[in-house]
Scaffold this active site. Structure first.
Site, PDB file in Angstrom:
ATOM      1  CD1 TRP A 130      -0.129  -4.204  -2.985  1.00 15.82           C
ATOM      2  CD2 TRP A 130      -1.424  -5.707  -4.029  1.00 15.82           C
ATOM      3  NE1 TRP A 130       0.455  -4.514  -4.173  1.00 15.82           N
ATOM      4  CE2 TRP A 130      -0.304  -5.441  -4.834  1.00 15.82           C
ATOM      5  CE3 TRP A 130      -2.379  -6.630  -4.488  1.00 15.82           C
ATOM      6  CZ2 TRP A 130      -0.107  -6.048  -6.063  1.00 15.82           C
ATOM      7  CZ3 TRP A 130      -2.181  -7.233  -5.706  1.00 15.82           C
ATOM      8  CH2 TRP A 130      -1.069  -6.946  -6.483  1.00 15.82           C
TER       9      TRP A 130
ATOM     10  CG  ASN B 251       0.664   1.229   4.202  1.00 12.76           C
ATOM     11  OD1 ASN B 251      -0.314   1.182   3.482  1.00 12.76           O
ATOM     12  ND2 ASN B 251       1.793   1.829   3.867  1.00 12.76           N
ATOM     13  N   GLY B 252      -0.876  -2.057   6.897  1.00 14.99           N
ATOM     14  CA  GLY B 252      -0.676  -3.029   7.971  1.00 14.99           C
ATOM     15  C   GLY B 252      -1.912  -3.891   8.150  1.00 14.99           C
TER      16      GLY B 252
ATOM     17  NE  ARG C  46       7.366   1.337  -2.359  1.00 16.56           N
ATOM     18  CZ  ARG C  46       8.374   0.656  -1.827  1.00 16.56           C
ATOM     19  NH1 ARG C  46       8.229  -0.597  -1.521  1.00 16.56           N
ATOM     20  NH2 ARG C  46       9.521   1.244  -1.603  1.00 16.56           N
TER      21      ARG C  46
ATOM     22  CD  GLU D 256      25.118 -14.495   0.017  1.00 17.35           C
ATOM     23  OE1 GLU D 256      25.232 -14.450  -1.208  1.00 17.35           O
ATOM     24  OE2 GLU D 256      24.026 -14.648   0.586  1.00 17.35           O
TER      25      GLU D 256
ATOM     26  CD  GLU E  78      19.289 -18.062   2.869  1.00 18.20           C
ATOM     27  OE1 GLU E  78      19.743 -18.857   2.027  1.00 18.20           O
ATOM     28  OE2 GLU E  78      19.287 -16.828   2.695  1.00 18.20           O
TER      29      GLU E  78
ATOM     30  CE  LYS F 166      19.370  -9.080  -5.296  1.00 20.06           C
ATOM     31  NZ  LYS F 166      19.392  -9.892  -4.065  1.00 20.06           N
TER      32      LYS F 166
ATOM     33  CE  LYS G 111      21.897 -14.500   2.458  1.00 12.64           C
ATOM     34  NZ  LYS G 111      20.776 -14.928   1.673  1.00 12.64           N
TER      35      LYS G 111
ATOM     36  CG  HIS H  58      25.484 -40.646   9.922  1.00 12.66           C
ATOM     37  ND1 HIS H  58      25.460 -41.985  10.251  1.00 12.66           N
ATOM     38  CD2 HIS H  58      24.260 -40.164  10.218  1.00 12.66           C
ATOM     39  CE1 HIS H  58      24.263 -42.301  10.703  1.00 12.66           C
ATOM     40  NE2 HIS H  58      23.508 -41.209  10.699  1.00 12.66           N
TER      41      HIS H  58
ATOM     42  CB  CYS I 122      -0.875   0.018   1.243  1.00 11.14           C
ATOM     43  SG  CYS I 122      -1.839  -1.472   1.405  1.00 11.14           S
TER      44      CYS I 122
END
Ligand code: F6R
Length: 613
Positions: A74, A100-101, A27, A493, A486, A608, A490, A509, A2
């Site tokens: 939205w 918004n929210g 947006r 990288e 992940e 990217k 992070k 193992h 929004c």
């Protein structure tokens, strides 16, 4: 996604507000509206679809005034329609709001307000706020106090802007949590508010940003910023450079940090337009799936690269749990060269932030050649992965500039969760009761994400303490096993620290041989069905002298006793837990890299968008 714009000054507010909303169009939204105070009365125009529809309406039924607010919406509560579009006016017609929210406790508030006789004109959660303000206006006497009292009643993360014909000389704006920024723009004899910088760049470069639990009282001459408990704040006014990319960075040191912080908003946007809490429905229309097509699926294969692949691994558990379709997850660069066993009864889902990753696109080609249904979950609108798919889910997180993906990781987790409900629903594998619970659980996502982000300072302290490590082992189990992958990705990288990740059950193992006091172990151990297993793993690591960094649920005494450092997370439903275990790991990687003085947004050797093999 929004968008909000507000104006107060001597000029006609209408073109300024419409112009500002236009700058936020990228947006995404499904309806728009504007309200101005004209001759002492609130005038409102709202319409579905593009801003041009609203502009046409405003041409047909002009409105002008020197104070006004506008919004692009939205849908979350209630379908996209003129009556659900913002701004929302209360019963007296004297207060109007844009928001918004998600009001998490809106059902409870609505019931309470209706019992007191309130009549609702829309299906939105936002309308509860305007009713509350009107009631509080009666008892407190001032708009400022009425807004403050009302904000104390609503749960969740919010950005709101309010005007009233009873006090037509001011705009009140407020922010709670991170559902969207609230920017104040300073002009000469006029002032502005907006959800985002680009909306105001044409009118002013001097801006300040509301922090959570702050409100601004904006008149045409003055801006007063206060905390919600009434303490006056001396706002920092920044002059924003013209470069729109730099403008987007706002007060943050790096885009990655900004994008981590944006997750309350991006996750709200992820839900927007897809969840109808009222009807207990998930709507993923852009997938072009019918019940018949969904029932014909015998296997799902998720293909992606890097971070997106990790999101796919989480999605496997979600989809299998809710829709009972077997799911395989494949690294796109492997899938494309393996003559995979797929046919027209297979649904291949690609996940990609850029939508242009060469390996992912090639995997989609391979799937198409073999006759599979091809779907994608993509961020970049109009990208190849969106165009070539039979159907797609748009991540709706806005541009991600930091090379290390953050908000484009948590959004697809929620997209996959919604997809799992959607498939379960279409295939009839979900009971109404379960569906209600799964849909209902979505409501708390923005708030819990905000709670994780608010803990940044304590994560930073852990980063300070471990910034010089050379190796680290990340462990996780079950739905959080991919979060270990992940988290390690992070860290490696952007900080160049060697980080390895393992499913905790695999330790015995082989990798357990690595653990000694030189090898820190980061274990993700929220209170879920894998907790006991993780605990015994952590105890074994402790016995071997390794430094322990734990991601643990608030109040976990075992974690407190065992861990050298703890990244606390709030409790959450287990299927959504990866959203909240990943955020502290993003912040940890970010702060370690930032403390080490590295180029966080553009780490060496990385691009990217990986458009080559
Ligand atoms: C890591 C990261 C990469 C991407 C991968 C796929 O932080 O961003 O691992 O996830 O290159 O990119 P997309 O999602 O654009 O296909």
């Amino acid at each position: 996604m929004c968008g909000i714009v507000g104006y107060i000054g001597d000029k006609n507010a209408t073109p300024i507000i419409l112009g500002g909303l236009k700058k936020l169009e990228y947006r995404g939204y499904d309806s728009a509206g504007i309200a101005v105070i004209e001759d002492g009365c609130i005038e409102l125009r709202r319409d579905v679809g593009k801003l041009t529809n609203l502009e046409t309406l405003v041409k047909e039924e002009p409105l002008s005034g020197t104070i006004g607010i506008g919004h692009t919406r939205w849908a979350t509560h209630g379908a996209p329609s003129a009556k659900n579009a913002h701004p929302h006016v209360g019963e007296t017609g004297k207060v109007v709001i844009v928001h918004n929210g998600i009001v998490e406790n809106y059902l409870e508030l609505k019931e309470e307000l209706e019992a007191e006789g309130a009549k609702f004109n829309s299906e939105t959660d936002t309308e509860t706020i305007v009713h509350l303000i009107e009631r509080n206006l009666g008892s407190t006497g001032t708009l400022e106090e009425a807004v403050r009292q009302s904000l104390l009643r609503i749960k969740g993360a919010h950005g709101i802007v309010v005007i009233s014909s009873l006090e037509p000389d001011k705009i009140i704006a407020a922010r709670i949590g991170n559902a969207g920024g609230v920017v104040i723009g300073y002009g000469e004899g006029e002032n502005f508010v907006a959800s985002d910088i680009p909306a105001l760049m044409e009118y002013t470069r001097r801006m300040s940003f509301l922090e959570s639990h702050q409100m601004a009282i904006v008149t045409k001459e003055d801006v007063h910023i206060k905390t919600l408990d009434g303490k006056e704040i001396n706002p920092r006014v920044d002059t924003i450079a013209w470069d729109p990319v730099a403008a987007e960075k706002g007060n943050y040191r790096h885009f990655m940090q900004k994008e981590i912080h944006e997750q309350v908003r991006s996750l709200t946007d992820t839900l927007s337009g897809r969840v109808d809490f009222e009807k207990n429905q998930i709507n993923l229309m852009t997938l072009n799936l019918t019940a018949e097509k969904a029932r014909a699926i015998q296997k799902i294969v998720i293909t992606a690269c890097g971070t997106a692949y990790h999101a796919g691994l989480v999605g496997k558990t979600m989809i299998e749990e809710m829709s009972r379709i077997p799911v395989e997850v494949d690294i796109a660069s492997e899938f494309r060269y393996r003559d995979p066993i797929i046919d027209e009864k297979t649904c291949v889902i690609s996940i990609s932030q850029s939508g242009e990753t060469a390996d992912t696109l090639a995997a989609m080609d391979e799937a198409r050649k073999k006759g599979a249904m091809v779907l994608s979950i993509v961020n970049a609108i109009g990208s190849q992965a969106m165009r070539v798919a039979d159907g797609y889910i748009s991540m709706q997180v806005g541009p991600e500039i930091g090379v290390a993906s953050t908000k484009a990781f948590t959004a697809p987790l929620v997209d996959l969760y919604m997809l799992a409900i959607y498939l379960g629903d279409l295939r009839g594998t979900l009971s109404e009761e379960k569906k209600f619970q799964y849909v209902h659980d979505l409501r708390i996502i923005p708030e819990l994400a905000g709670e994780c982000i608010r803990r940044e300072e304590s994560v930073k302290k852990v980063a300070e303490a471990i910034k010089d490590i050379r190796n680290i082992l990340y462990l996780g189990r079950g739905i959080n096993m991919p979060i270990a992958y992940e988290g390690a990705l992070k860290l490696k990288e952007i900080s160049y620290i060697h980080a390895e990740a393992y499913p905790a059950g695999e330790m015995k193992h082989g990798p357990i041989a690595l653990i000694d006091k030189e090898m820190p172990v980061l274990a993700i151990m929220p209170k879920d069905q894998w907790y006991e297993k993780m605990l015994s793993q952590v105890e074994q690591a402790k016995a071997r002298g390794g430094m322990l960094i734990l991601v643990a649920s608030d109040g976990d005494e075992n974690a407190k006793n065992l861990g050298d450092h703890i990244l606390w997370i709030p409790d959450a439903p287990w299927l959504l837990m990866p959203v909240f275990t990943s955020i502290p790991l993003q912040m940890l990687a970010y702060h370690i890299a930032a403390i080490r003085g590295l180029d966080v947004d553009q780490p060496r050797n990385l691009a990217k968008s990986v458009t080559v093999e």
